[in-house]
Design a protein around this motif. Sequence first.
Motif, PDB file in Angstrom:
ATOM      1  N   THR A 166      -8.870  15.255  -3.546  1.00 23.07           N
ATOM      2  CA  THR A 166      -8.865  16.506  -2.783  1.00 23.07           C
ATOM      3  C   THR A 166      -9.777  17.514  -3.468  1.00 23.07           C
ATOM      4  OG1 THR A 166      -6.640  16.143  -1.931  1.00 23.07           O
ATOM      5  CG2 THR A 166      -7.392  18.422  -2.023  1.00 23.07           C
ATOM      6  N   ASP A 178       0.450  18.291   5.616  1.00 22.79           N
ATOM      7  CA  ASP A 178      -0.985  18.383   5.334  1.00 22.79           C
ATOM      8  C   ASP A 178      -1.787  17.206   5.861  1.00 22.79           C
ATOM      9  OD1 ASP A 178       0.321  16.787   3.265  1.00 22.79           O
ATOM     10  OD2 ASP A 178      -1.638  16.700   2.289  1.00 22.79           O
ATOM     11  N   CYS A 200      -6.984  12.642   7.146  1.00 22.28           N
ATOM     12  CA  CYS A 200      -7.378  13.893   6.516  1.00 22.28           C
ATOM     13  C   CYS A 200      -6.172  14.609   5.936  1.00 22.28           C
ATOM     14  CB  CYS A 200      -8.017  14.826   7.535  1.00 22.28           C
ATOM     15  SG  CYS A 200      -9.470  14.173   8.349  1.00 22.28           S
ATOM     16  N   LEU A 244      -5.399  18.711   4.728  1.00 26.04           N
ATOM     17  CA  LEU A 244      -5.916  20.068   4.590  1.00 26.04           C
ATOM     18  C   LEU A 244      -4.748  21.017   4.428  1.00 26.04           C
ATOM     19  CD1 LEU A 244      -8.510  21.790   4.539  1.00 26.04           C
ATOM     20  CD2 LEU A 244      -8.204  22.144   6.997  1.00 26.04           C
ATOM     21  N   HIS A 278      -8.851  26.928   0.649  1.00 25.30           N
ATOM     22  CA  HIS A 278      -8.503  25.652   1.289  1.00 25.30           C
ATOM     23  C   HIS A 278      -8.771  24.486   0.346  1.00 25.30           C
ATOM     24  CE1 HIS A 278      -8.947  28.281   4.778  1.00 25.30           C
ATOM     25  NE2 HIS A 278      -8.052  27.484   5.320  1.00 25.30           N
ATOM     26  N   GLY A 302      -8.994  20.174   0.674  1.00 30.59           N
ATOM     27  CA  GLY A 302      -8.994  19.101   1.651  1.00 30.59           C
ATOM     28  C   GLY A 302      -9.518  17.794   1.116  1.00 30.59           C
ATOM     29  N   LEU A 355     -12.733  17.660   8.694  1.00 31.87           N
ATOM     30  CA  LEU A 355     -12.097  18.809   8.053  1.00 31.87           C
ATOM     31  C   LEU A 355     -12.523  20.111   8.718  1.00 31.87           C
ATOM     32  CD1 LEU A 355     -12.283  17.666   4.334  1.00 31.87           C
ATOM     33  CD2 LEU A 355     -10.244  17.800   5.787  1.00 31.87           C
ATOM     34  N   ARG A 361     -10.057  23.064  10.281  1.00 28.88           N
ATOM     35  CA  ARG A 361     -10.186  24.487   9.924  1.00 28.88           C
ATOM     36  C   ARG A 361     -10.455  25.331  11.166  1.00 28.88           C
ATOM     37  NH1 ARG A 361      -8.870  28.808   9.147  1.00 28.88           N
ATOM     38  NH2 ARG A 361     -10.051  30.374   8.005  1.00 28.88           N
TER      39      ARG A 361
END
Length: 121
Positions: A27, A60, A74, A76, A84, A86, A102, A106
């Motif tokens: 991440t 997440d 994913c 995030l 952030h 991700g 991603l 967002r």
Amino acid sequence: MKTAESPTPTSDRSAPNQRVAHQPEGTRTLDFETIRQSRPTTWTAALEASVDVDRGGRPDLFLVTVDDDCPANCSLAESLSGEHAGWCSCQVFQATEVCPHLCVLRQRAALGDLALPTRER
């Protein structure tokens, strides 16, 4: 056709105030304002794509399909300070540290169509 600008059903939104303590290994911190300015092709591609977003087993985690391509796993989350973090399983993220998957997440969060969990650390 669903796009990043299309509202998602309320059932796709996570409950408010969800928290996540850990995200997948690899991440990275993501500055989406910088990404939008420095990688406009990636950002715009995410806006213009046909997108499906499904929730994973934690707040997440998401399964993101862009333009009927293979879905990407994913993660995030957003810290209390607005930063952030991700991760994505796609090759683009592994090579460049940013990807349309991603960006889609967002963008939907910014539009209020998707609630991101709070990252605890």
